[in-house]
Design an enzyme around this catalytic site. Sequence first.
Site, short mmCIF file in Angstrom:
data_model
loop_
_atom_site.label_atom_id
_atom_site.label_comp_id
_atom_site.label_asym_id
_atom_site.label_seq_id
_atom_site.Cartn_x
_atom_site.Cartn_y
_atom_site.Cartn_z
N HIS A 166 78.98 -12.20 31.24
CA HIS A 166 77.85 -12.89 31.85
C HIS A 166 78.00 -14.41 31.72
CE1 HIS A 166 75.76 -9.24 32.68
NE2 HIS A 166 75.45 -8.95 31.43
N HIS A 188 80.64 -8.03 26.33
CA HIS A 188 79.70 -7.84 27.44
C HIS A 188 79.03 -9.16 27.83
CE1 HIS A 188 76.73 -5.45 29.80
NE2 HIS A 188 75.94 -6.47 29.50
N GLU A 189 78.47 -9.84 26.84
CA GLU A 189 77.76 -11.09 27.13
C GLU A 189 78.72 -12.21 27.53
OE1 GLU A 189 74.74 -10.88 27.58
OE2 GLU A 189 74.36 -8.98 26.54
#
Length: 418
Positions: free
Chosen positions: A22, A18-19
Amino acid sequence: MNTIIAFIFMFGLLVFIHELGHLILAKRAGMLAREFAIGFGPKIFSYRKHETLYTIRLLPIGGYVRVAGEDPEIIDLKPGHHIGLEFNDLGEVNKIIVNNKSNHPDAKVVEVSRIDLDHELTIEANDLDTETFHKYSVNRQALFVMDEKETLIAPYDRQFSSKNTIQKGLQVFAGPFMNFALAIALFIALGFAQGVPAEQAIIGEVQEDSPAAAVDIEAGDQVVSIDNQSINTWTDFVRYVQERPGETVELTMERGDELVTTSVAPAEITEQGQSIGQLGVRRHFEDAPGDVIAYGFTQTYDMTILILDALGQLVTGQLSLDALAGPVGIYSATDDVVQTGFFNYIMWTAMLSINLGIVNLLPLPALDGGRLIFIGLEAIRGKPLDPQKEGIVHFIGFTLLMLLMIAVTWNDIERLFM
């Protein structure tokens, strides 16, 4: 111990992916990513590479990528502050010593008159030794040094707020997107490892000493009807058999180029206190690459619909908040899944990845969905909202989410001891 390792790996993988989304989009847009963190709270591991500090933190309740300009900068110098300056070979400031200036005897100590590290990259200050006024140019890669820890300055073009709404939106959306991509990849890997369950009612394996074996049902047979009722899917077949324990049913099957009809009585077994019928056959699995890849997408879609339906029931009150699970509840469920085998563990991980992606897209402050709402409002207004007001909204949202997490975790603990 196996469950602990499985949970840590699963949690780390979901948050990391997920990160990572980003982080990749932040760097692609030219943003300065100060920190990539898995977990919250005190650091238990840190490693710096180039501009970014990579950390693992104590509390397993998520993670974050800290991009310059998303939150107020920790170091904010004002006129009147005394700072130390160190210079590179070109005469540009490359280190700004905020405190503990005595540890840097070669630094020039000045009193700030005016400082602009966003656009002009200059410091106007009075030299305390010579009592003369100077205007210093600051290198784009200059460092703050505070408590002997170095932090890069962030010129405006490296800040989140300097980017257009498309770049901002993509950077925020990339995290949930990566969770869906991970789920697709895991389902595809499962498909290649064990095959893809056929949609049709095709017999994959016949167990020894079972009702099916007694009447010569064979692997590869495709059930087309039972008691003259058409059977189109494996689900139809299983449901019909389970509803008739001990009753004789007539199966019509395709075997090669011919139709075979046989009568069989499903064995009666008890499952969760209920009697159901069972023939002793397993589902057929296919391994064609096209089917396997399609399976990754269809399973992700089906799981997404199931989770959205459950969220809808929570919103309408059909499901109570007791149905929610926090880290403790997820750990307990992971323990149960691990006992059933590696493939089920991979499927569980894929499902949680989809769940993480969906939850983060909810239009709530502090979540990616809430941030996307603010970016959308910025696009409509043609100018950003007040960063301080937006920050307050996200802080309140984060606080409420933490309170919800505490309440859910308490419920998880209570269920463990019930």
